[in-house]
Design an enzyme around this catalytic site. Structure first.
Site, PDB file in Angstrom:
ATOM      1  N   HIS A  79       0.883  -1.183   0.000  1.00 61.80           N
ATOM      2  CA  HIS A  79       0.000   0.000   0.000  1.00 61.80           C
ATOM      3  C   HIS A  79       0.914   1.224   0.000  1.00 61.80           C
ATOM      4  O   HIS A  79       1.963   1.214   0.646  1.00 61.80           O
ATOM      5  CB  HIS A  79      -0.840  -0.092   1.276  1.00 61.80           C
ATOM      6  CG  HIS A  79      -1.778   1.024   1.571  1.00 61.80           C
ATOM      7  ND1 HIS A  79      -2.360   1.819   0.617  1.00 61.80           N
ATOM      8  CD2 HIS A  79      -2.264   1.470   2.771  1.00 61.80           C
ATOM      9  CE1 HIS A  79      -3.159   2.691   1.215  1.00 61.80           C
ATOM     10  NE2 HIS A  79      -3.105   2.514   2.517  1.00 61.80           N
ATOM     11  N   GLU A  81       0.211   4.358   1.045  1.00 62.85           N
ATOM     12  CA  GLU A  81      -0.014   5.425   2.026  1.00 62.85           C
ATOM     13  C   GLU A  81       1.229   5.556   2.913  1.00 62.85           C
ATOM     14  O   GLU A  81       1.905   4.565   3.227  1.00 62.85           O
ATOM     15  CB  GLU A  81      -1.270   5.138   2.860  1.00 62.85           C
ATOM     16  CG  GLU A  81      -1.787   6.396   3.544  1.00 62.85           C
ATOM     17  CD  GLU A  81      -3.220   6.273   4.080  1.00 62.85           C
ATOM     18  OE1 GLU A  81      -3.791   5.167   4.077  1.00 62.85           O
ATOM     19  OE2 GLU A  81      -3.764   7.312   4.515  1.00 62.85           O
ATOM     20  N   ASP A  83       2.062   5.977   5.909  1.00 60.17           N
ATOM     21  CA  ASP A  83       2.339   5.302   7.185  1.00 60.17           C
ATOM     22  C   ASP A  83       3.033   3.959   6.961  1.00 60.17           C
ATOM     23  O   ASP A  83       3.612   3.396   7.897  1.00 60.17           O
ATOM     24  CB  ASP A  83       1.073   5.130   8.037  1.00 60.17           C
ATOM     25  CG  ASP A  83      -0.100   4.560   7.284  1.00 60.17           C
ATOM     26  OD1 ASP A  83      -0.227   4.820   6.085  1.00 60.17           O
ATOM     27  OD2 ASP A  83      -0.917   3.855   7.901  1.00 60.17           O
ATOM     28  N   HIS A 145      -8.160   0.052   1.605  1.00 53.24           N
ATOM     29  CA  HIS A 145      -9.089   1.151   1.438  1.00 53.24           C
ATOM     30  C   HIS A 145      -8.628   2.167   0.391  1.00 53.24           C
ATOM     31  O   HIS A 145      -9.281   3.203   0.210  1.00 53.24           O
ATOM     32  CB  HIS A 145      -9.306   1.859   2.789  1.00 53.24           C
ATOM     33  CG  HIS A 145      -8.062   2.567   3.312  1.00 53.24           C
ATOM     34  ND1 HIS A 145      -8.094   3.889   3.664  1.00 53.24           N
ATOM     35  CD2 HIS A 145      -6.798   2.173   3.471  1.00 53.24           C
ATOM     36  CE1 HIS A 145      -6.883   4.262   4.077  1.00 53.24           C
ATOM     37  NE2 HIS A 145      -6.101   3.238   3.965  1.00 53.24           N
ATOM     38  N   ASP A 164      -3.673  -2.859   5.791  1.00 54.67           N
ATOM     39  CA  ASP A 164      -4.585  -2.166   6.711  1.00 54.67           C
ATOM     40  C   ASP A 164      -5.746  -3.050   7.197  1.00 54.67           C
ATOM     41  O   ASP A 164      -6.252  -2.866   8.314  1.00 54.67           O
ATOM     42  CB  ASP A 164      -5.183  -0.934   6.022  1.00 54.67           C
ATOM     43  CG  ASP A 164      -4.219   0.249   6.000  1.00 54.67           C
ATOM     44  OD1 ASP A 164      -3.376   0.352   6.899  1.00 54.67           O
ATOM     45  OD2 ASP A 164      -4.337   1.077   5.074  1.00 54.67           O
ATOM     46  N   TYR A 192     -11.892   1.288  14.112  1.00 56.52           N
ATOM     47  CA  TYR A 192     -11.125   1.309  12.853  1.00 56.52           C
ATOM     48  C   TYR A 192     -12.045   0.959  11.676  1.00 56.52           C
ATOM     49  O   TYR A 192     -12.057   1.638  10.656  1.00 56.52           O
ATOM     50  CB  TYR A 192     -10.006   0.286  13.014  1.00 56.52           C
ATOM     51  CG  TYR A 192      -8.953   0.188  11.956  1.00 56.52           C
ATOM     52  CD1 TYR A 192      -7.759   0.892  12.072  1.00 56.52           C
ATOM     53  CD2 TYR A 192      -9.086  -0.686  10.892  1.00 56.52           C
ATOM     54  CE1 TYR A 192      -6.746   0.745  11.136  1.00 56.52           C
ATOM     55  CE2 TYR A 192      -8.081  -0.844   9.956  1.00 56.52           C
ATOM     56  CZ  TYR A 192      -6.916  -0.130  10.082  1.00 56.52           C
ATOM     57  OH  TYR A 192      -5.914  -0.292   9.166  1.00 56.52           O
ATOM     58  N   HIS A 225      -1.211  -2.613  11.128  1.00 53.45           N
ATOM     59  CA  HIS A 225      -1.408  -1.814  12.352  1.00 53.45           C
ATOM     60  C   HIS A 225      -1.901  -2.723  13.468  1.00 53.45           C
ATOM     61  O   HIS A 225      -2.869  -3.476  13.284  1.00 53.45           O
ATOM     62  CB  HIS A 225      -2.474  -0.731  12.157  1.00 53.45           C
ATOM     63  CG  HIS A 225      -2.117   0.324  11.170  1.00 53.45           C
ATOM     64  ND1 HIS A 225      -1.092   1.219  11.343  1.00 53.45           N
ATOM     65  CD2 HIS A 225      -2.691   0.634   9.985  1.00 53.45           C
ATOM     66  CE1 HIS A 225      -1.037   2.038  10.318  1.00 53.45           C
ATOM     67  NE2 HIS A 225      -1.993   1.710   9.469  1.00 53.45           N
TER      68      HIS A 225
HETATM   69 FE1  FEO Z   1      -3.991   3.134   4.540  1.00 55.72          FE
HETATM   70 FE2  FEO Z   1      -2.296   2.312   7.312  1.00 55.72          FE
HETATM   71  O1  FEO Z   1      -2.563   3.156   5.687  1.00 55.72           O
END
Ligand code: FEO
Length: 395
Positions: A79, A81, A83, A145, A164, A192, A225
Protein backbone atom coordinates in the site's frame (compact mmCIF):
# COMPACT_ATOMS: atom_id res chain seq x y z
CA UNK A 1 13.45 -3.70 18.52
CA UNK A 2 12.85 -6.71 16.22
CA UNK A 3 10.42 -9.40 17.38
CA UNK A 4 10.63 -12.97 16.14
CA UNK A 5 7.21 -14.08 14.92
CA UNK A 6 8.28 -17.56 13.83
CA UNK A 7 11.35 -19.18 12.25
CA UNK A 8 10.86 -17.24 9.03
CA UNK A 9 9.29 -13.93 10.00
CA UNK A 10 10.68 -11.09 12.08
CA UNK A 11 8.64 -8.00 12.94
CA UNK A 12 10.81 -4.95 12.29
CA UNK A 13 8.17 -2.22 12.59
CA UNK A 14 7.62 0.67 14.97
CA UNK A 15 5.31 0.90 17.99
CA UNK A 16 4.14 4.50 18.24
CA UNK A 17 2.94 4.88 21.82
CA UNK A 18 2.63 8.66 21.52
CA UNK A 19 0.38 8.91 18.48
CA UNK A 20 -2.94 10.64 19.31
CA UNK A 21 -4.06 11.90 15.89
CA UNK A 22 -3.75 9.99 12.61
CA UNK A 23 -4.57 10.85 8.98
CA UNK A 24 -3.63 14.45 9.78
CA UNK A 25 -6.20 15.27 12.41
CA UNK A 26 -8.93 12.99 11.07
CA UNK A 27 -8.64 9.96 13.32
CA UNK A 28 -8.09 9.88 17.08
CA UNK A 29 -5.70 7.22 18.34
CA UNK A 30 -6.28 7.11 22.09
CA UNK A 31 -4.11 4.01 22.42
CA UNK A 32 -1.35 4.90 19.93
CA UNK A 33 -0.62 2.67 16.95
CA UNK A 34 1.98 0.50 15.29
CA UNK A 35 3.43 0.51 11.80
CA UNK A 36 4.16 -3.14 11.15
CA UNK A 37 6.95 -4.19 8.84
CA UNK A 38 7.98 -7.80 8.33
CA UNK A 39 11.21 -9.40 7.25
CA UNK A 40 10.64 -12.78 5.60
CA UNK A 41 13.83 -14.86 5.54
CA UNK A 42 13.87 -17.85 3.23
CA UNK A 43 16.45 -18.59 0.49
CA UNK A 44 15.40 -15.19 -0.75
CA UNK A 45 14.69 -12.37 1.67
CA UNK A 46 11.66 -10.10 1.36
CA UNK A 47 10.73 -7.02 3.35
CA UNK A 48 6.99 -6.35 3.58
CA UNK A 49 6.04 -2.68 4.09
CA UNK A 50 7.97 -0.09 6.10
CA UNK A 51 6.94 2.61 8.61
CA UNK A 52 5.75 6.22 8.75
CA UNK A 53 8.27 8.83 7.56
CA UNK A 54 9.07 10.43 10.97
CA UNK A 55 10.51 7.06 12.01
CA UNK A 56 12.36 6.35 8.76
CA UNK A 57 15.90 6.87 10.03
CA UNK A 58 15.25 4.98 13.26
CA UNK A 59 13.65 2.18 11.23
CA UNK A 60 16.48 1.80 8.73
CA UNK A 61 19.08 1.96 11.51
CA UNK A 62 17.20 -0.81 13.39
CA UNK A 63 16.80 -2.87 10.24
CA UNK A 64 20.53 -2.64 9.59
CA UNK A 65 21.17 -4.17 12.99
CA UNK A 66 18.87 -7.07 12.07
CA UNK A 67 20.16 -7.72 8.56
CA UNK A 68 22.73 -6.45 6.10
CA UNK A 69 20.46 -4.34 3.87
CA UNK A 70 22.23 -5.68 0.76
CA UNK A 71 20.97 -9.16 1.59
CA UNK A 72 17.34 -8.06 1.10
CA UNK A 73 16.20 -9.34 -2.30
CA UNK A 74 12.72 -7.87 -2.56
CA UNK A 75 10.61 -5.11 -1.06
CA UNK A 76 6.87 -5.62 -1.04
CA UNK A 77 4.82 -2.41 -0.85
CA UNK A 78 1.30 -3.59 -0.08
CA UNK A 79 0.00 0.00 0.00
CA UNK A 80 1.39 3.41 -0.88
CA UNK A 81 -0.01 5.43 2.03
CA UNK A 82 2.82 7.08 3.87
CA UNK A 83 2.34 5.30 7.19
CA UNK A 84 3.67 2.18 5.42
CA UNK A 85 5.81 3.59 2.63
CA UNK A 86 7.32 6.49 4.59
CA UNK A 87 10.72 4.83 5.08
CA UNK A 88 11.11 3.77 1.44
CA UNK A 89 13.05 6.90 0.37
CA UNK A 90 15.58 6.40 3.20
CA UNK A 91 15.81 2.66 2.60
CA UNK A 92 16.07 2.89 -1.18
CA UNK A 93 18.71 5.58 -0.87
CA UNK A 94 20.87 2.82 0.62
CA UNK A 95 19.79 -0.01 -1.70
CA UNK A 96 18.51 1.81 -4.80
CA UNK A 97 18.32 -1.09 -7.25
CA UNK A 98 16.25 -3.47 -5.18
CA UNK A 99 12.94 -4.43 -6.85
CA UNK A 100 9.79 -3.03 -5.26
CA UNK A 101 6.77 -5.29 -5.79
CA UNK A 102 3.42 -3.52 -5.75
CA UNK A 103 0.24 -3.00 -7.76
CA UNK A 104 0.21 -0.76 -10.84
CA UNK A 105 -1.90 1.67 -8.85
CA UNK A 106 0.68 1.66 -6.05
CA UNK A 107 3.39 2.71 -8.53
CA UNK A 108 1.23 5.80 -9.14
CA UNK A 109 0.74 6.55 -5.45
CA UNK A 110 4.41 5.99 -4.58
CA UNK A 111 5.53 8.17 -7.48
CA UNK A 112 2.91 10.71 -6.44
CA UNK A 113 4.26 10.84 -2.91
CA UNK A 114 7.98 10.60 -3.47
CA UNK A 115 8.59 11.54 -7.13
CA UNK A 116 11.16 8.79 -7.55
CA UNK A 117 11.39 6.15 -10.24
CA UNK A 118 12.37 3.11 -8.22
CA UNK A 119 12.77 -0.42 -9.63
CA UNK A 120 9.04 -1.17 -9.61
CA UNK A 121 7.71 -4.65 -10.45
CA UNK A 122 3.95 -4.53 -10.79
CA UNK A 123 1.94 -7.54 -9.71
CA UNK A 124 -1.66 -8.68 -10.02
CA UNK A 125 -3.86 -11.08 -8.08
CA UNK A 126 -2.48 -14.62 -8.36
CA UNK A 127 1.09 -13.60 -9.23
CA UNK A 128 3.68 -15.44 -7.18
CA UNK A 129 7.14 -14.54 -5.94
CA UNK A 130 9.43 -17.48 -5.24
CA UNK A 131 11.41 -17.22 -2.02
CA UNK A 132 12.81 -20.78 -2.19
CA UNK A 133 10.73 -23.40 -0.44
CA UNK A 134 7.92 -20.88 0.05
CA UNK A 135 6.16 -18.38 -2.18
CA UNK A 136 4.39 -15.09 -1.73
CA UNK A 137 1.05 -14.97 -3.53
CA UNK A 138 -0.25 -11.47 -4.26
CA UNK A 139 -3.92 -10.53 -3.85
CA UNK A 140 -5.04 -7.10 -5.03
CA UNK A 141 -7.58 -5.42 -2.75
CA UNK A 142 -8.55 -2.22 -4.57
CA UNK A 143 -10.41 0.34 -2.42
CA UNK A 144 -9.70 -1.57 0.77
CA UNK A 145 -9.09 1.15 1.44
CA UNK A 146 -7.06 2.79 -1.39
CA UNK A 147 -7.02 1.89 -5.09
CA UNK A 148 -3.46 0.58 -4.61
CA UNK A 149 -4.14 -1.72 -1.64
CA UNK A 150 -2.86 -5.27 -1.80
CA UNK A 151 -2.34 -8.26 0.49
CA UNK A 152 0.09 -11.14 0.13
CA UNK A 153 0.05 -14.70 1.41
CA UNK A 154 3.07 -16.74 2.42
CA UNK A 155 2.72 -20.41 1.53
CA UNK A 156 4.16 -22.96 3.93
CA UNK A 157 3.69 -20.67 6.94
CA UNK A 158 0.09 -19.92 5.90
CA UNK A 159 0.29 -16.24 6.76
CA UNK A 160 -1.80 -13.48 5.25
CA UNK A 161 -0.09 -10.10 5.25
CA UNK A 162 -3.28 -8.11 5.11
CA UNK A 163 -1.91 -4.55 5.32
CA UNK A 164 -4.59 -2.17 6.71
CA UNK A 165 -7.36 -4.77 6.68
CA UNK A 166 -8.04 -6.42 10.07
CA UNK A 167 -5.81 -3.84 11.76
CA UNK A 168 -6.40 -1.44 14.60
CA UNK A 169 -4.66 1.60 16.01
CA UNK A 170 -3.46 -0.04 19.17
CA UNK A 171 0.03 0.13 20.66
CA UNK A 172 0.71 -2.77 23.00
CA UNK A 173 3.59 -4.69 24.43
CA UNK A 174 1.61 -7.85 23.67
CA UNK A 175 1.84 -7.73 19.86
CA UNK A 176 -0.43 -10.78 19.42
CA UNK A 177 -4.21 -10.94 19.65
CA UNK A 178 -4.09 -13.45 22.48
CA UNK A 179 -1.71 -11.40 24.65
CA UNK A 180 -3.63 -8.12 24.87
CA UNK A 181 -6.75 -6.89 26.64
CA UNK A 182 -9.61 -8.26 24.54
CA UNK A 183 -12.04 -5.40 25.29
CA UNK A 184 -9.46 -2.82 24.23
CA UNK A 185 -8.54 -4.82 21.14
CA UNK A 186 -12.06 -5.24 19.82
CA UNK A 187 -13.03 -1.67 20.71
CA UNK A 188 -10.14 -0.45 18.55
CA UNK A 189 -10.98 -2.94 15.77
CA UNK A 190 -14.56 -1.70 15.65
CA UNK A 191 -13.56 1.96 15.72
CA UNK A 192 -11.13 1.31 12.85
CA UNK A 193 -13.76 -0.49 10.79
CA UNK A 194 -16.47 2.10 11.53
CA UNK A 195 -14.33 5.11 10.68
CA UNK A 196 -12.26 3.79 7.80
CA UNK A 197 -13.88 0.80 6.16
CA UNK A 198 -17.65 1.38 6.45
CA UNK A 199 -18.01 3.00 2.99
CA UNK A 200 -16.31 0.01 1.40
CA UNK A 201 -18.42 -2.67 3.09
CA UNK A 202 -19.74 -4.25 -0.15
CA UNK A 203 -16.13 -4.62 -1.33
CA UNK A 204 -15.10 -6.05 2.06
CA UNK A 205 -17.67 -8.84 1.73
CA UNK A 206 -16.69 -9.52 -1.89
CA UNK A 207 -12.96 -9.64 -1.17
CA UNK A 208 -13.29 -11.82 1.92
CA UNK A 209 -15.44 -14.31 0.02
CA UNK A 210 -12.96 -14.27 -2.86
CA UNK A 211 -10.05 -15.03 -0.51
CA UNK A 212 -12.05 -17.68 1.40
CA UNK A 213 -12.90 -19.37 -1.91
CA UNK A 214 -9.18 -19.97 -2.49
CA UNK A 215 -9.32 -22.29 0.55
CA UNK A 216 -5.83 -21.29 1.65
CA UNK A 217 -4.96 -22.54 5.13
CA UNK A 218 -4.63 -19.64 7.54
CA UNK A 219 -2.40 -19.79 10.60
CA UNK A 220 -1.79 -16.08 11.11
CA UNK A 221 -2.88 -12.68 9.87
CA UNK A 222 -0.07 -10.14 9.99
CA UNK A 223 -1.70 -6.72 9.69
CA UNK A 224 0.06 -3.42 9.19
CA UNK A 225 -1.41 -1.81 12.35
CA UNK A 226 -1.78 -3.32 15.80
CA UNK A 227 -1.73 -6.95 16.81
CA UNK A 228 -0.87 -10.06 14.84
CA UNK A 229 -3.82 -12.46 14.76
CA UNK A 230 -2.42 -15.87 15.65
CA UNK A 231 -5.08 -17.33 17.98
CA UNK A 232 -8.14 -18.20 15.91
CA UNK A 233 -7.20 -15.65 13.22
CA UNK A 234 -10.47 -16.08 11.34
CA UNK A 235 -12.37 -14.50 14.26
CA UNK A 236 -11.55 -11.03 12.93
CA UNK A 237 -12.57 -12.12 9.41
CA UNK A 238 -15.94 -13.22 10.80
CA UNK A 239 -16.32 -9.91 12.63
CA UNK A 240 -15.61 -8.05 9.38
CA UNK A 241 -18.31 -10.03 7.59
CA UNK A 242 -20.78 -9.08 10.34
CA UNK A 243 -19.69 -5.43 10.41
CA UNK A 244 -19.85 -5.15 6.62
CA UNK A 245 -23.46 -6.38 6.59
CA UNK A 246 -25.23 -3.15 7.69
CA UNK A 247 -24.17 -3.81 11.28
CA UNK A 248 -26.28 -2.58 14.16
CA UNK A 249 -26.89 -3.29 17.81
CA UNK A 250 -29.97 -2.51 19.88
CA UNK A 251 -28.78 1.05 20.48
CA UNK A 252 -29.96 4.58 19.76
CA UNK A 253 -27.40 7.37 19.84
CA UNK A 254 -28.53 10.96 20.34
CA UNK A 255 -25.98 13.55 19.24
CA UNK A 256 -26.52 17.25 19.78
CA UNK A 257 -24.84 20.57 20.29
CA UNK A 258 -26.31 23.36 22.35
CA UNK A 259 -25.74 27.07 22.99
CA UNK A 260 -27.75 27.78 26.14
CA UNK A 261 -28.77 24.23 27.03
CA UNK A 262 -32.18 24.27 25.28
CA UNK A 263 -31.22 21.59 22.76
CA UNK A 264 -29.50 19.60 25.51
CA UNK A 265 -32.74 19.60 27.54
CA UNK A 266 -34.59 18.44 24.41
CA UNK A 267 -32.07 15.60 23.90
CA UNK A 268 -32.40 14.45 27.50
CA UNK A 269 -36.21 14.68 27.38
CA UNK A 270 -36.36 12.63 24.18
CA UNK A 271 -34.13 10.05 25.87
CA UNK A 272 -36.48 10.06 28.89
CA UNK A 273 -39.41 9.32 26.57
CA UNK A 274 -37.53 6.46 24.96
CA UNK A 275 -36.72 5.02 28.38
CA UNK A 276 -40.35 5.38 29.48
CA UNK A 277 -41.44 3.48 26.39
CA UNK A 278 -39.72 0.47 27.91
CA UNK A 279 -37.80 -2.18 26.05
CA UNK A 280 -34.12 -2.91 26.31
CA UNK A 281 -32.76 -0.46 23.76
CA UNK A 282 -29.57 1.23 24.95
CA UNK A 283 -29.80 5.01 24.57
CA UNK A 284 -26.61 7.11 24.62
CA UNK A 285 -26.24 10.89 24.46
CA UNK A 286 -23.22 12.85 23.23
CA UNK A 287 -22.54 16.54 22.88
CA UNK A 288 -20.74 16.75 19.53
CA UNK A 289 -18.76 19.81 20.54
CA UNK A 290 -16.97 18.07 23.40
CA UNK A 291 -16.87 14.45 22.29
CA UNK A 292 -14.28 12.85 20.04
CA UNK A 293 -15.67 12.68 16.50
CA UNK A 294 -14.36 9.17 15.79
CA UNK A 295 -15.85 7.84 19.03
CA UNK A 296 -19.23 9.29 18.01
CA UNK A 297 -18.93 7.66 14.57
CA UNK A 298 -18.27 4.32 16.28
CA UNK A 299 -21.45 4.78 18.34
CA UNK A 300 -23.39 5.62 15.17
CA UNK A 301 -21.98 2.44 13.60
CA UNK A 302 -23.38 0.40 16.53
CA UNK A 303 -26.79 2.07 16.41
CA UNK A 304 -30.05 1.12 14.74
CA UNK A 305 -31.14 4.77 14.91
CA UNK A 306 -29.64 8.14 15.73
CA UNK A 307 -31.05 11.48 16.82
CA UNK A 308 -29.28 14.67 15.78
CA UNK A 309 -30.01 18.05 17.34
CA UNK A 310 -28.86 21.61 16.95
CA UNK A 311 -30.29 25.02 17.73
CA UNK A 312 -30.71 27.38 14.80
CA UNK A 313 -27.90 29.86 14.32
CA UNK A 314 -27.59 32.30 11.42
CA UNK A 315 -30.39 30.38 9.64
CA UNK A 316 -28.27 27.24 9.91
CA UNK A 317 -26.86 24.72 12.37
CA UNK A 318 -23.92 24.66 14.75
CA UNK A 319 -20.62 23.76 13.11
CA UNK A 320 -20.03 20.61 15.20
CA UNK A 321 -23.30 19.17 13.89
CA UNK A 322 -22.58 20.28 10.31
CA UNK A 323 -19.22 18.52 10.60
CA UNK A 324 -20.82 15.36 11.97
CA UNK A 325 -23.40 15.27 9.16
CA UNK A 326 -20.61 15.59 6.60
CA UNK A 327 -18.66 12.80 8.31
CA UNK A 328 -21.57 10.35 8.30
CA UNK A 329 -22.52 11.27 4.73
CA UNK A 330 -19.14 10.04 3.53
CA UNK A 331 -19.31 6.82 5.53
CA UNK A 332 -22.43 5.57 3.70
CA UNK A 333 -24.10 3.84 6.65
CA UNK A 334 -26.90 1.47 5.65
CA UNK A 335 -30.21 0.47 7.21
CA UNK A 336 -30.32 3.06 9.99
CA UNK A 337 -33.15 5.36 11.07
CA UNK A 338 -32.78 8.93 12.29
CA UNK A 339 -34.63 11.90 13.71
CA UNK A 340 -33.88 15.60 14.13
CA UNK A 341 -34.56 18.13 16.87
CA UNK A 342 -33.48 21.57 18.01
CA UNK A 343 -34.60 24.77 19.65
CA UNK A 344 -34.73 28.21 18.08
CA UNK A 345 -35.55 31.83 18.82
CA UNK A 346 -36.93 33.18 15.53
CA UNK A 347 -36.25 31.68 12.09
CA UNK A 348 -35.89 27.99 13.13
CA UNK A 349 -34.31 26.29 10.12
CA UNK A 350 -32.12 23.78 12.00
CA UNK A 351 -34.45 20.77 12.18
CA UNK A 352 -35.23 20.87 8.47
CA UNK A 353 -31.54 21.25 7.62
CA UNK A 354 -30.56 18.33 9.84
CA UNK A 355 -33.28 16.18 8.28
CA UNK A 356 -31.97 17.00 4.81
CA UNK A 357 -28.44 16.16 5.93
CA UNK A 358 -29.56 12.84 7.39
CA UNK A 359 -31.50 11.95 4.24
CA UNK A 360 -28.53 12.73 2.02
CA UNK A 361 -26.40 10.54 4.32
CA UNK A 362 -28.76 7.62 3.58
CA UNK A 363 -30.66 7.50 6.89
CA UNK A 364 -34.41 6.79 6.95
CA UNK A 365 -35.75 9.92 8.66
CA UNK A 366 -38.59 9.40 11.14
CA UNK A 367 -41.38 12.01 10.97
CA UNK A 368 -40.83 15.77 10.89
CA UNK A 369 -38.57 15.99 13.93
CA UNK A 370 -39.30 18.31 16.83
CA UNK A 371 -38.62 22.01 17.44
CA UNK A 372 -38.82 24.07 20.57
CA UNK A 373 -39.18 27.87 20.66
CA UNK A 374 -36.63 29.42 23.03
CA UNK A 375 -35.72 27.29 26.01
CA UNK A 376 -38.12 24.37 26.39
CA UNK A 377 -40.80 25.03 29.05
CA UNK A 378 -42.73 22.27 30.84
CA UNK A 379 -45.07 21.84 27.89
CA UNK A 380 -42.20 21.64 25.39
CA UNK A 381 -40.38 19.12 27.60
CA UNK A 382 -43.54 17.03 27.72
CA UNK A 383 -43.72 17.16 23.93
CA UNK A 384 -40.10 15.97 23.69
CA UNK A 385 -40.81 13.07 26.07
CA UNK A 386 -43.82 12.13 23.94
CA UNK A 387 -41.68 12.43 20.80
CA UNK A 388 -39.14 10.08 22.39
CA UNK A 389 -41.88 7.55 23.14
CA UNK A 390 -43.06 7.68 19.53
CA UNK A 391 -39.50 7.29 18.24
CA UNK A 392 -39.06 4.24 20.47
CA UNK A 393 -42.23 2.71 18.99
CA UNK A 394 -41.06 3.52 15.47
CA UNK A 395 -37.71 1.80 15.76
FE1 FEO B 1 -3.99 3.13 4.54
FE2 FEO B 1 -2.30 2.31 7.31
O1 FEO B 1 -2.56 3.16 5.69
Amino acid sequence: MPIKINKTITWVGKTDWELRRFHGNEYSTHRGSTYNSYLVREDKIALIDTVWAPFAEEYVAGLEKTIDLKRIDYIIANHGETDHSGALPELLRRIPDIPVYCTASCVKSLKGHYHRDWNFRTVKTGDRLNLGAKELIFIEAPMLHWPDSMMCYLTGDNILFSNDAFGQHYASSGMFNDTVDQDELFAECMKYYANILTPFSPLVIKKINEVLSLKLPLDMICTSHGVIWRQNPTQIVERYLAWADAYQENQVTIIYDTMWNGTRVMAESIADGMREAGGDTVVKLFNASNTDKNDIVTEVFRSKAIGVGSPTINQGILSSIASLLEEIRGLKFKNKKAFAFGCYGWSGESVKMIQEGLESAGFAVIGDGIKSLWNPDDEAIKACVEFGRKVAENI
